[in-house]
Scaffold this motif. Sequence first.
Motif, short mmCIF file in Angstrom:
data_model
loop_
_atom_site.label_atom_id
_atom_site.label_comp_id
_atom_site.label_asym_id
_atom_site.label_seq_id
_atom_site.Cartn_x
_atom_site.Cartn_y
_atom_site.Cartn_z
N LEU A 79 0.81 -1.22 0.00
CA LEU A 79 0.00 0.00 0.00
C LEU A 79 0.85 1.27 0.00
N ASN A 80 2.14 1.10 0.23
CA ASN A 80 3.07 2.22 0.31
C ASN A 80 2.64 3.26 1.34
N LYS A 81 2.26 2.77 2.52
CA LYS A 81 1.91 3.65 3.62
C LYS A 81 2.15 2.94 4.93
N THR A 82 2.28 3.72 5.98
CA THR A 82 2.48 3.18 7.32
C THR A 82 1.13 2.80 7.91
N LEU A 83 1.06 1.60 8.48
CA LEU A 83 -0.18 1.11 9.09
C LEU A 83 0.02 0.93 10.59
N PHE A 84 -1.08 0.95 11.31
CA PHE A 84 -1.06 0.76 12.75
C PHE A 84 -2.26 -0.09 13.14
N LEU A 85 -2.01 -1.21 13.79
CA LEU A 85 -3.10 -2.06 14.28
C LEU A 85 -3.56 -1.49 15.61
N SER A 86 -4.75 -0.93 15.63
CA SER A 86 -5.22 -0.26 16.84
C SER A 86 -5.99 -1.20 17.77
N GLU A 87 -6.56 -2.25 17.22
CA GLU A 87 -7.33 -3.16 18.07
C GLU A 87 -7.47 -4.52 17.39
N ALA A 88 -7.37 -5.56 18.19
CA ALA A 88 -7.62 -6.93 17.72
C ALA A 88 -8.24 -7.67 18.89
N SER A 89 -9.55 -7.64 18.97
CA SER A 89 -10.23 -8.24 20.12
C SER A 89 -10.12 -9.76 20.12
N GLN A 90 -10.03 -10.35 18.94
CA GLN A 90 -9.84 -11.80 18.84
C GLN A 90 -8.93 -12.08 17.65
N CYS A 91 -8.03 -13.00 17.83
CA CYS A 91 -7.14 -13.39 16.76
C CYS A 91 -6.86 -14.88 16.92
N LYS A 92 -7.28 -15.67 15.95
CA LYS A 92 -7.12 -17.12 16.04
C LYS A 92 -6.17 -17.59 14.95
N PHE A 93 -5.15 -18.33 15.36
CA PHE A 93 -4.19 -18.89 14.43
C PHE A 93 -4.57 -20.35 14.20
N LEU A 94 -4.77 -20.70 12.95
CA LEU A 94 -5.28 -22.03 12.62
C LEU A 94 -4.21 -23.09 12.49
N GLN A 95 -2.96 -22.66 12.38
CA GLN A 95 -1.88 -23.62 12.18
C GLN A 95 -0.58 -23.04 12.72
N MET A 96 0.27 -23.90 13.26
CA MET A 96 1.59 -23.46 13.71
C MET A 96 2.47 -23.18 12.49
N VAL A 97 3.35 -22.20 12.62
CA VAL A 97 4.34 -21.93 11.58
C VAL A 97 5.67 -22.44 12.11
N ASP A 98 6.12 -23.56 11.55
CA ASP A 98 7.39 -24.19 11.92
C ASP A 98 8.33 -24.06 10.73
N PRO A 99 9.34 -23.18 10.81
CA PRO A 99 10.22 -22.94 9.67
C PRO A 99 11.12 -24.11 9.32
N THR A 100 11.20 -25.12 10.18
CA THR A 100 12.01 -26.30 9.83
C THR A 100 11.20 -27.29 8.99
N VAL A 101 9.89 -27.13 9.00
CA VAL A 101 9.02 -28.02 8.22
C VAL A 101 8.73 -27.41 6.85
N THR A 102 8.30 -26.17 6.85
CA THR A 102 7.99 -25.47 5.62
C THR A 102 8.91 -24.27 5.51
N LYS A 103 9.63 -24.16 4.42
CA LYS A 103 10.62 -23.09 4.26
C LYS A 103 10.00 -21.81 3.72
N LYS A 104 8.98 -21.94 2.89
CA LYS A 104 8.38 -20.78 2.23
C LYS A 104 6.91 -20.66 2.64
N TYR A 105 6.47 -19.42 2.79
CA TYR A 105 5.07 -19.16 3.14
C TYR A 105 4.52 -18.11 2.22
#
Length: 85
Positions: free
Chosen positions: A59-85
Amino acid sequence: MLIDNLYTIEQFDNANEKLTATIIIDEGHKIFEGHFPGQPVLPGVCQLQIVKELLEKGLNKTLFLSEASQCKFLQMVDPTVTKKY
């Protein structure tokens, strides 16, 4: 910023109102020494920061996360298993 320290961008495309990127996470980064030894997992806060940095680049602009009341991660990110994301 985590770019060029924790991860590098391999591919970045911002066309037709769609942003796509491929990143490579440095599995040797010191963050994985404590999170967690023998079972590296990218902390959720780092995942959010990576998304923020990629969006800022697209977007070529500075962003700021002001609020995240809920955030659910569906999968672990293990860099030894998957190299690219």
